[in-house]
Design a protein around this motif. Sequence first.
Motif, PDB file in Angstrom:
ATOM      1  N   ARG A  47      16.364  -4.612 -13.810  1.00  0.00           N
ATOM      2  CA  ARG A  47      15.021  -5.116 -14.132  1.00  0.00           C
ATOM      3  C   ARG A  47      14.884  -5.014 -15.635  1.00  0.00           C
ATOM      4  O   ARG A  47      14.898  -3.924 -16.201  1.00  0.00           O
ATOM      5  CB  ARG A  47      13.964  -4.287 -13.415  1.00  0.00           C
ATOM      6  CG  ARG A  47      12.559  -4.652 -13.828  1.00  0.00           C
ATOM      7  CD  ARG A  47      11.804  -5.383 -12.730  1.00  0.00           C
ATOM      8  NE  ARG A  47      10.421  -5.577 -13.118  1.00  0.00           N
ATOM      9  CZ  ARG A  47       9.979  -6.654 -13.757  1.00  0.00           C
ATOM     10  NH1 ARG A  47      10.777  -7.636 -14.045  1.00  0.00           N
ATOM     11  NH2 ARG A  47       8.715  -6.765 -14.075  1.00  0.00           N
ATOM     12  N   LEU A  48      14.826  -6.166 -16.296  1.00  0.00           N
ATOM     13  CA  LEU A  48      14.777  -6.229 -17.752  1.00  0.00           C
ATOM     14  C   LEU A  48      13.673  -7.188 -18.162  1.00  0.00           C
ATOM     15  O   LEU A  48      13.931  -8.349 -18.474  1.00  0.00           O
ATOM     16  CB  LEU A  48      16.136  -6.713 -18.284  1.00  0.00           C
ATOM     17  CG  LEU A  48      16.326  -6.766 -19.791  1.00  0.00           C
ATOM     18  CD1 LEU A  48      16.269  -5.376 -20.394  1.00  0.00           C
ATOM     19  CD2 LEU A  48      17.639  -7.446 -20.124  1.00  0.00           C
ATOM     20  N   PRO A  49      12.412  -6.719 -18.100  1.00  0.00           N
ATOM     21  CA  PRO A  49      11.316  -7.630 -18.456  1.00  0.00           C
ATOM     22  C   PRO A  49      11.412  -8.029 -19.927  1.00  0.00           C
ATOM     23  O   PRO A  49      11.372  -7.185 -20.799  1.00  0.00           O
ATOM     24  CB  PRO A  49      10.049  -6.830 -18.171  1.00  0.00           C
ATOM     25  CG  PRO A  49      10.466  -5.423 -17.981  1.00  0.00           C
ATOM     26  CD  PRO A  49      11.950  -5.390 -17.774  1.00  0.00           C
ATOM     27  N   ILE A  50      11.616  -9.311 -20.138  1.00  0.00           N
ATOM     28  CA  ILE A  50      11.719  -9.850 -21.491  1.00  0.00           C
ATOM     29  C   ILE A  50      10.455 -10.640 -21.761  1.00  0.00           C
ATOM     30  O   ILE A  50      10.064 -11.503 -20.977  1.00  0.00           O
ATOM     31  CB  ILE A  50      12.976 -10.736 -21.636  1.00  0.00           C
ATOM     32  CG1 ILE A  50      14.225  -9.863 -21.455  1.00  0.00           C
ATOM     33  CG2 ILE A  50      12.985 -11.447 -22.975  1.00  0.00           C
ATOM     34  CD1 ILE A  50      15.523 -10.636 -21.468  1.00  0.00           C
ATOM     35  N   GLU A  51       9.827 -10.327 -22.869  1.00  0.00           N
ATOM     36  CA  GLU A  51       8.567 -10.971 -23.234  1.00  0.00           C
ATOM     37  C   GLU A  51       8.763 -12.472 -23.416  1.00  0.00           C
ATOM     38  O   GLU A  51       9.719 -12.912 -24.058  1.00  0.00           O
ATOM     39  CB  GLU A  51       8.063 -10.342 -24.532  1.00  0.00           C
ATOM     40  CG  GLU A  51       6.599 -10.431 -24.732  1.00  0.00           C
ATOM     41  CD  GLU A  51       6.144  -9.619 -25.937  1.00  0.00           C
ATOM     42  OE1 GLU A  51       4.923  -9.489 -26.081  1.00  0.00           O
ATOM     43  OE2 GLU A  51       6.971  -9.139 -26.721  1.00  0.00           O
ATOM     44  N   VAL A  52       7.857 -13.251 -22.827  1.00  0.00           N
ATOM     45  CA  VAL A  52       7.868 -14.703 -22.981  1.00  0.00           C
ATOM     46  C   VAL A  52       6.519 -15.156 -23.508  1.00  0.00           C
ATOM     47  O   VAL A  52       5.506 -14.483 -23.320  1.00  0.00           O
ATOM     48  CB  VAL A  52       8.211 -15.434 -21.655  1.00  0.00           C
ATOM     49  CG1 VAL A  52       9.636 -15.152 -21.242  1.00  0.00           C
ATOM     50  CG2 VAL A  52       7.247 -15.064 -20.564  1.00  0.00           C
ATOM     51  N   PHE A  53       6.538 -16.333 -24.172  1.00  0.00           N
ATOM     52  CA  PHE A  53       5.333 -16.831 -24.825  1.00  0.00           C
ATOM     53  C   PHE A  53       5.163 -18.315 -24.547  1.00  0.00           C
ATOM     54  O   PHE A  53       6.131 -19.072 -24.635  1.00  0.00           O
ATOM     55  CB  PHE A  53       5.427 -16.629 -26.341  1.00  0.00           C
ATOM     56  CG  PHE A  53       5.810 -15.240 -26.744  1.00  0.00           C
ATOM     57  CD1 PHE A  53       4.852 -14.250 -26.847  1.00  0.00           C
ATOM     58  CD2 PHE A  53       7.134 -14.917 -27.008  1.00  0.00           C
ATOM     59  CE1 PHE A  53       5.200 -12.965 -27.217  1.00  0.00           C
ATOM     60  CE2 PHE A  53       7.501 -13.642 -27.369  1.00  0.00           C
ATOM     61  CZ  PHE A  53       6.527 -12.651 -27.478  1.00  0.00           C
ATOM     62  N   PRO A  54       3.927 -18.759 -24.267  1.00  0.00           N
ATOM     63  CA  PRO A  54       3.693 -20.200 -24.185  1.00  0.00           C
ATOM     64  C   PRO A  54       3.824 -20.805 -25.586  1.00  0.00           C
ATOM     65  O   PRO A  54       3.629 -20.115 -26.591  1.00  0.00           O
ATOM     66  CB  PRO A  54       2.259 -20.314 -23.665  1.00  0.00           C
ATOM     67  CG  PRO A  54       1.659 -18.957 -23.747  1.00  0.00           C
ATOM     68  CD  PRO A  54       2.753 -17.962 -23.979  1.00  0.00           C
ATOM     69  N   GLU A 100       4.239 -14.635 -34.860  1.00  0.00           N
ATOM     70  CA  GLU A 100       4.613 -15.095 -36.209  1.00  0.00           C
ATOM     71  C   GLU A 100       6.113 -15.124 -36.435  1.00  0.00           C
ATOM     72  O   GLU A 100       6.637 -16.069 -37.022  1.00  0.00           O
ATOM     73  CB  GLU A 100       3.955 -14.202 -37.272  1.00  0.00           C
ATOM     74  CG  GLU A 100       2.587 -14.692 -37.677  1.00  0.00           C
ATOM     75  CD  GLU A 100       2.055 -13.918 -38.858  1.00  0.00           C
ATOM     76  OE1 GLU A 100       2.770 -13.800 -39.875  1.00  0.00           O
ATOM     77  OE2 GLU A 100       0.912 -13.437 -38.749  1.00  0.00           O
ATOM     78  N   ASP A 101       6.810 -14.085 -35.986  1.00  0.00           N
ATOM     79  CA  ASP A 101       8.251 -14.040 -36.250  1.00  0.00           C
ATOM     80  C   ASP A 101       8.986 -15.206 -35.579  1.00  0.00           C
ATOM     81  O   ASP A 101       9.965 -15.703 -36.121  1.00  0.00           O
ATOM     82  CB  ASP A 101       8.856 -12.702 -35.818  1.00  0.00           C
ATOM     83  CG  ASP A 101       8.744 -12.438 -34.327  1.00  0.00           C
ATOM     84  OD1 ASP A 101       7.642 -12.599 -33.764  1.00  0.00           O
ATOM     85  OD2 ASP A 101       9.769 -12.064 -33.723  1.00  0.00           O
ATOM     86  N   LEU A 102       8.527 -15.680 -34.435  1.00  0.00           N
ATOM     87  CA  LEU A 102       9.180 -16.807 -33.770  1.00  0.00           C
ATOM     88  C   LEU A 102       8.770 -18.147 -34.359  1.00  0.00           C
ATOM     89  O   LEU A 102       9.533 -19.110 -34.298  1.00  0.00           O
ATOM     90  CB  LEU A 102       8.901 -16.795 -32.261  1.00  0.00           C
ATOM     91  CG  LEU A 102       9.543 -15.659 -31.474  1.00  0.00           C
ATOM     92  CD1 LEU A 102       9.301 -15.843 -29.982  1.00  0.00           C
ATOM     93  CD2 LEU A 102      11.020 -15.530 -31.762  1.00  0.00           C
ATOM     94  N   GLN A 103       7.573 -18.218 -34.940  1.00  0.00           N
ATOM     95  CA  GLN A 103       7.107 -19.472 -35.539  1.00  0.00           C
ATOM     96  C   GLN A 103       8.010 -19.916 -36.682  1.00  0.00           C
ATOM     97  O   GLN A 103       8.140 -21.110 -36.957  1.00  0.00           O
ATOM     98  CB  GLN A 103       5.675 -19.323 -36.028  1.00  0.00           C
ATOM     99  CG  GLN A 103       4.666 -19.212 -34.910  1.00  0.00           C
ATOM    100  CD  GLN A 103       3.255 -18.959 -35.430  1.00  0.00           C
ATOM    101  OE1 GLN A 103       2.955 -19.200 -36.591  1.00  0.00           O
ATOM    102  NE2 GLN A 103       2.380 -18.470 -34.549  1.00  0.00           N
ATOM    103  N   SER A 104       8.656 -18.980 -37.353  1.00  0.00           N
ATOM    104  CA  SER A 104       9.475 -19.313 -38.511  1.00  0.00           C
ATOM    105  C   SER A 104      10.949 -19.562 -38.156  1.00  0.00           C
ATOM    106  O   SER A 104      11.753 -19.855 -39.028  1.00  0.00           O
ATOM    107  CB  SER A 104       9.388 -18.195 -39.556  1.00  0.00           C
ATOM    108  OG  SER A 104       9.888 -16.983 -39.008  1.00  0.00           O
TER     109      SER A 104
END
Length: 181
Positions: free
Chosen positions: A158-165, A171-175
Amino acid sequence: MDLLERLRTTGALMEGHFLLRSGLHSRQFLQCALLLQHARLASEVCGILAERVRDLSFPTVLSTALGGIPVGQELARHLDRRHIYTEKAGDRLVLQRFTITPGEALLVAEDVVTTGGAVREVMQAARHAGGRIIAVACLVDRSPKPVDFGVPLFSLLRLPIEVFPPDRLPEDLQSIPAVRP
């Protein structure tokens, strides 16, 4: 055996900005094929998963396409059961090559569960063909919160990995440009 360590050493657990099949974004991605390409390791990992479902009563393992196929094949081999799989037809997973007898008990096999969408498609196809799902087995449950399939879910990790719509990226993913693995 430490599955998380095996995922890292085989390069199956990746870091970056990923666009998932579900349309969600993530900082991590699991490409279990990079682990499963090693036959002995695939056999070892799936053998452990097979022990977790051994006491269930079912004649057939049904895999999701594409990532679930090696998992399903190895589970079926370890359990001495029949293995069948779904295939992509357009944007859906369907049963094309195989038949299911009415009421046949099935174990659904998958490599990674994130939202459960592929597993649900397979379950729907199997039920449409007359099958009865008794459980789901996967190597990694990476869902942010446990997915309810209406049947037991067995996983090795069980490795819950954060996901985003897409409209709520941190911010770090926007770049960082998103990669579709």
